[in-house]
Design a protein around this motif. Structure first.
Motif, PDB file in Angstrom:
ATOM      1  N   LYS A 228     -25.392  34.725  -8.576  1.00 25.81           N
ATOM      2  CA  LYS A 228     -26.028  34.083  -9.742  1.00 25.81           C
ATOM      3  C   LYS A 228     -26.809  32.840  -9.331  1.00 25.81           C
ATOM      4  O   LYS A 228     -27.770  32.452 -10.003  1.00 25.81           O
ATOM      5  CB  LYS A 228     -24.988  33.797 -10.821  1.00 25.81           C
ATOM      6  N   ASP A 229     -26.413  32.241  -8.206  1.00 28.47           N
ATOM      7  CA  ASP A 229     -27.200  31.122  -7.675  1.00 28.47           C
ATOM      8  C   ASP A 229     -28.522  31.631  -7.092  1.00 28.47           C
ATOM      9  O   ASP A 229     -29.556  30.968  -7.209  1.00 28.47           O
ATOM     10  CB  ASP A 229     -26.394  30.354  -6.628  1.00 28.47           C
ATOM     11  N   HIS A 230     -28.493  32.805  -6.464  1.00 28.30           N
ATOM     12  CA  HIS A 230     -29.751  33.394  -5.997  1.00 28.30           C
ATOM     13  C   HIS A 230     -30.673  33.664  -7.192  1.00 28.30           C
ATOM     14  O   HIS A 230     -31.866  33.359  -7.168  1.00 28.30           O
ATOM     15  CB  HIS A 230     -29.462  34.683  -5.219  1.00 28.30           C
ATOM     16  N   CYS A 231     -30.090  34.187  -8.263  1.00 25.60           N
ATOM     17  CA  CYS A 231     -30.896  34.494  -9.465  1.00 25.60           C
ATOM     18  C   CYS A 231     -31.500  33.216 -10.058  1.00 25.60           C
ATOM     19  O   CYS A 231     -32.665  33.213 -10.473  1.00 25.60           O
ATOM     20  CB  CYS A 231     -30.039  35.219 -10.508  1.00 25.60           C
ATOM     21  N   SER A 232     -30.731  32.128 -10.072  1.00 26.62           N
ATOM     22  CA  SER A 232     -31.285  30.885 -10.635  1.00 26.62           C
ATOM     23  C   SER A 232     -32.394  30.343  -9.727  1.00 26.62           C
ATOM     24  O   SER A 232     -33.375  29.772 -10.212  1.00 26.62           O
ATOM     25  CB  SER A 232     -30.188  29.839 -10.886  1.00 26.62           C
ATOM     26  N   ALA A 233     -32.261  30.551  -8.420  1.00 26.01           N
ATOM     27  CA  ALA A 233     -33.326  30.109  -7.501  1.00 26.01           C
ATOM     28  C   ALA A 233     -34.611  30.901  -7.766  1.00 26.01           C
ATOM     29  O   ALA A 233     -35.710  30.328  -7.810  1.00 26.01           O
ATOM     30  CB  ALA A 233     -32.871  30.298  -6.054  1.00 26.01           C
ATOM     31  N   ILE A 234     -34.471  32.209  -7.971  1.00 25.47           N
ATOM     32  CA  ILE A 234     -35.656  33.045  -8.223  1.00 25.47           C
ATOM     33  C   ILE A 234     -36.324  32.622  -9.539  1.00 25.47           C
ATOM     34  O   ILE A 234     -37.555  32.501  -9.613  1.00 25.47           O
ATOM     35  CB  ILE A 234     -35.257  34.543  -8.232  1.00 25.47           C
ATOM     36  N   ARG A 235     -35.518  32.360 -10.556  1.00 22.78           N
ATOM     37  CA  ARG A 235     -36.109  31.909 -11.837  1.00 22.78           C
ATOM     38  C   ARG A 235     -36.875  30.614 -11.640  1.00 22.78           C
ATOM     39  O   ARG A 235     -37.967  30.424 -12.170  1.00 22.78           O
ATOM     40  CB  ARG A 235     -35.006  31.708 -12.896  1.00 22.78           C
ATOM     41  N   ARG A 236     -36.290  29.711 -10.845  1.00 23.85           N
ATOM     42  CA  ARG A 236     -36.928  28.402 -10.626  1.00 23.85           C
ATOM     43  C   ARG A 236     -38.238  28.555  -9.817  1.00 23.85           C
ATOM     44  O   ARG A 236     -39.248  27.916 -10.140  1.00 23.85           O
ATOM     45  CB  ARG A 236     -35.924  27.503  -9.897  1.00 23.85           C
ATOM     46  N   VAL A 237     -38.221  29.416  -8.812  1.00 25.15           N
ATOM     47  CA  VAL A 237     -39.431  29.623  -7.993  1.00 25.15           C
ATOM     48  C   VAL A 237     -40.516  30.279  -8.859  1.00 25.15           C
ATOM     49  O   VAL A 237     -41.692  29.903  -8.790  1.00 25.15           O
ATOM     50  CB  VAL A 237     -39.104  30.469  -6.740  1.00 25.15           C
ATOM     51  N   ILE A 304     -36.569  24.001  -1.118  1.00 21.92           N
ATOM     52  CA  ILE A 304     -36.437  24.396  -2.537  1.00 21.92           C
ATOM     53  C   ILE A 304     -35.709  23.306  -3.323  1.00 21.92           C
ATOM     54  O   ILE A 304     -35.982  23.090  -4.513  1.00 21.92           O
ATOM     55  CB  ILE A 304     -35.757  25.786  -2.677  1.00 21.92           C
ATOM     56  N   HIS A 305     -34.836  22.571  -2.655  1.00 18.89           N
ATOM     57  CA  HIS A 305     -34.149  21.461  -3.326  1.00 18.89           C
ATOM     58  C   HIS A 305     -35.124  20.301  -3.554  1.00 18.89           C
ATOM     59  O   HIS A 305     -35.245  19.784  -4.672  1.00 18.89           O
ATOM     60  CB  HIS A 305     -32.950  21.006  -2.504  1.00 18.89           C
ATOM     61  N   ARG A 306     -35.864  19.961  -2.500  1.00 17.52           N
ATOM     62  CA  ARG A 306     -36.763  18.801  -2.578  1.00 17.52           C
ATOM     63  C   ARG A 306     -37.921  19.063  -3.542  1.00 17.52           C
ATOM     64  O   ARG A 306     -38.247  18.250  -4.397  1.00 17.52           O
ATOM     65  CB  ARG A 306     -37.301  18.504  -1.170  1.00 17.52           C
ATOM     66  N   GLU A 307     -38.541  20.245  -3.429  1.00 15.05           N
ATOM     67  CA  GLU A 307     -39.760  20.499  -4.213  1.00 15.05           C
ATOM     68  C   GLU A 307     -39.480  21.045  -5.611  1.00 15.05           C
ATOM     69  O   GLU A 307     -40.252  20.799  -6.528  1.00 15.05           O
ATOM     70  CB  GLU A 307     -40.673  21.479  -3.448  1.00 15.05           C
ATOM     71  N   LEU A 308     -38.396  21.804  -5.758  1.00 15.03           N
ATOM     72  CA  LEU A 308     -38.159  22.451  -7.058  1.00 15.03           C
ATOM     73  C   LEU A 308     -36.838  22.031  -7.700  1.00 15.03           C
ATOM     74  O   LEU A 308     -36.504  22.487  -8.800  1.00 15.03           O
ATOM     75  CB  LEU A 308     -38.197  23.978  -6.900  1.00 15.03           C
ATOM     76  N   GLY A 309     -36.078  21.184  -7.008  1.00 12.97           N
ATOM     77  CA  GLY A 309     -34.845  20.656  -7.589  1.00 12.97           C
ATOM     78  C   GLY A 309     -33.720  21.678  -7.698  1.00 12.97           C
ATOM     79  O   GLY A 309     -32.744  21.454  -8.420  1.00 12.97           O
ATOM     80  N   TRP A 310     -33.832  22.822  -6.962  1.00 12.47           N
ATOM     81  CA  TRP A 310     -32.769  23.835  -7.053  1.00 12.47           C
ATOM     82  C   TRP A 310     -31.649  23.556  -6.068  1.00 12.47           C
ATOM     83  O   TRP A 310     -31.895  23.189  -4.916  1.00 12.47           O
ATOM     84  CB  TRP A 310     -33.341  25.239  -6.776  1.00 12.47           C
ATOM     85  N   LYS A 311     -30.407  23.745  -6.544  1.00 13.47           N
ATOM     86  CA  LYS A 311     -29.278  23.814  -5.617  1.00 13.47           C
ATOM     87  C   LYS A 311     -28.219  24.746  -6.220  1.00 13.47           C
ATOM     88  O   LYS A 311     -28.214  24.961  -7.441  1.00 13.47           O
ATOM     89  CB  LYS A 311     -28.716  22.436  -5.277  1.00 13.47           C
ATOM     90  N   PRO A 312     -27.365  25.320  -5.370  1.00  9.83           N
ATOM     91  CA  PRO A 312     -26.380  26.259  -5.914  1.00  9.83           C
ATOM     92  C   PRO A 312     -25.374  25.570  -6.826  1.00  9.83           C
ATOM     93  O   PRO A 312     -25.020  24.411  -6.611  1.00  9.83           O
ATOM     94  CB  PRO A 312     -25.670  26.817  -4.669  1.00  9.83           C
TER      95      PRO A 312
END
Ligand code: NAD
Ligand code: TYD
Length: 354
Positions: A228-237, A304-312
């Motif tokens: 589900k963390d992979h899915c949230s990363a894809i949504r964010r990207v 992805i954390h720095r530019e899009l603010g995503w983390k698991p």
């Protein structure tokens, strides 16, 4: 609406379930339903008009052209692939056919559709290609984790076919301007994972009283991420990624295989103890190593954390506990996927021990 390919598989099904739990934007799901595709995983969406399933191949140009013209998606998320390294060793052809040729045909259909959009729709359109960290090859024990700048050095027919598809996606951006995004993610685990892969295979075999086959010395390292963390990363990207960019996605969670297996055994000892009072770890069996087995994968997910603010959101401890619980609570799903074809694979790969 969005078109999602391969969404009857492990990650795609989780993605669609999460997407429709958070948004009313409809999804067209194009899936060939290979051995790995299972509509049972989407049973909770039965009758939901926001999910439209289409049985078909990403390489079928006429079908994909028709779907694009009919549904006019604003984005495509491409999960469809052959995904199991061991199967790619036994029979690479399907991997070339779907992952390379299929992705090429899909890109051609998408390019034709995208070229015909008006300027606003063209600028807003996205093609997100879901790829893997395995394209970067293998790491030594002290090497830094993979960044987006690592050279591609794929070592298995699976990773070579994914690398080839990543290159095609990149080329369609540079040559034709198609607004593509690529994510390279580490090993996923979680609900609806087909029990040919390490974690679900160990859970299912443990409960069935079967051996737990650990390849080689069990000290190969993978970087595990809850699906589900992979899915949230894809949504964010999809929402905020820069077209033409690639994003590494990982859990900052490197572990040797044997530690994963022991953790699964300990959780099962707690949640569903063996009738004889012994531990499930007694079932661990070291077997012949996979040919060309990559020793270590590790993802540096700084970009992805720095530019899009995503983390698991999950740690390994919380994610693996949820996963073991899910398999205990969903044994009907497991029984349903253990079809004749699945049993034949287990016999081919592990012989009588499986
Ligand atoms: P999976 O094998 O569980 O599912 C793949 C799905 O694609 C299945 O539903 C299958 O029926 C479908 N499919 C296969 N060939 C097709 C074709 N020609 N046309 C249409 N549909 C087709 O795979 P997964 O683990 O969910 O992986 C999804 C994607 O994520 C893959 O591209 C994989 O390379 C990538 N990925 C997986 C992981 C992981 O740990 N599982 C990690 C990183 C990236
Ligand atoms: P797998 O789930 O196949 O993912 P990948 O090869 O794409 O990383 O395997 C994860 C790790 O577990 C890999 O190092 C191979 C190992 N493995 C075993 O030791 N035994 C098994 O039965 C399987 C399926 C995998």
């Amino acid at each position: 609406m969005i078109l999602v390919t391969g969404a009857a598989g492990f990650i795609g099904a989780n993605f669609v379930l999460d997407w429709l739990a958070q948004s009313d934007e409809p999804v067209v799901n194009l899936d060939k339903l290979t051995y790995a595709g299972n509509l049972q995983s989407l049973a909770s969406l039965q009758g939901d008009p926001r999910h439209h399933f289409v049985h078909g191949d990403i390489g079928d140009r006429a079908l994909v052209d028709r779907l694009l013209a009919e549904h006019q998606p604003r984005a495509i998320v491409n999960f469809a692939a052959e995904s199991h390294v061991d199967r790619s060793i036994h029979g690479p052809e399907d991997f070339i056919q779907t992952n390379v040729v299929g992705t090429f045909h899909l890109l051609e259909s998408v390019r034709a559709y995208w070229s015909g959009l008006d300027e606003t729709a063209k600028a807003a359109f996205r093609f997100l290609h879901v790829s893997t960290d395995e394209v970067y090859g293998t790491l030594g024990a002290t090497d830094p984790a993979f960044t987006e700048n690592n050279p591609y050095e794929p070592n298995s027919p699976y990773s070579a076919s994914k690398a080839a598809s990543d290159h095609l996606v990149r080329a369609y951006h540079h040559t034709y301007g198609l607004p593509v995004l690529t994510t390279n993610c580490s090993n996923n685990y979680g609900p609806f994972h087909f029990p040919e892969k390490l974690i679900p295979l160990m859970i299912v075999n443990a409960l069935a009283g079967k051996p737990l086959p650990v390849y080689g010395d069990g000290m190969q390292i993978r970087d595990w991420l809850f699906v589900k963390d992979h899915c949230s990363a894809i949504r964010r990207v999809l929402e905020a990624g820069q077209p033409g960019e690639t994003y590494n996605v990982g859990g900052w969670n490197e572990k040797p295989n044997i530690e994963i297996v022991r953790t699964v055994c300990a959780l099962l000892d707690e949640m569903s103890p063996r009738a004889d009072g012994k531990g499930y770890a007694e079932q661990v069996t070291y077997v012949k190593d996979r040919p060309g087995h990559d020793r270590r994968y590790a993802i540096d997910a700084t970009k992805i954390h720095r530019e899009l603010g995503w983390k698991p959101a999950e740690t390994f401890e919380t994610g693996i506990r949820k996963t073991v619980r899910w398999y205990l609570d969903n044994q009907a799903w497991v029984q349903q996927v253990q079809s004749g074809e699945y049993r034949q694979w287990i016999d081919r790969q592990y012989g009588a021990k499986g």
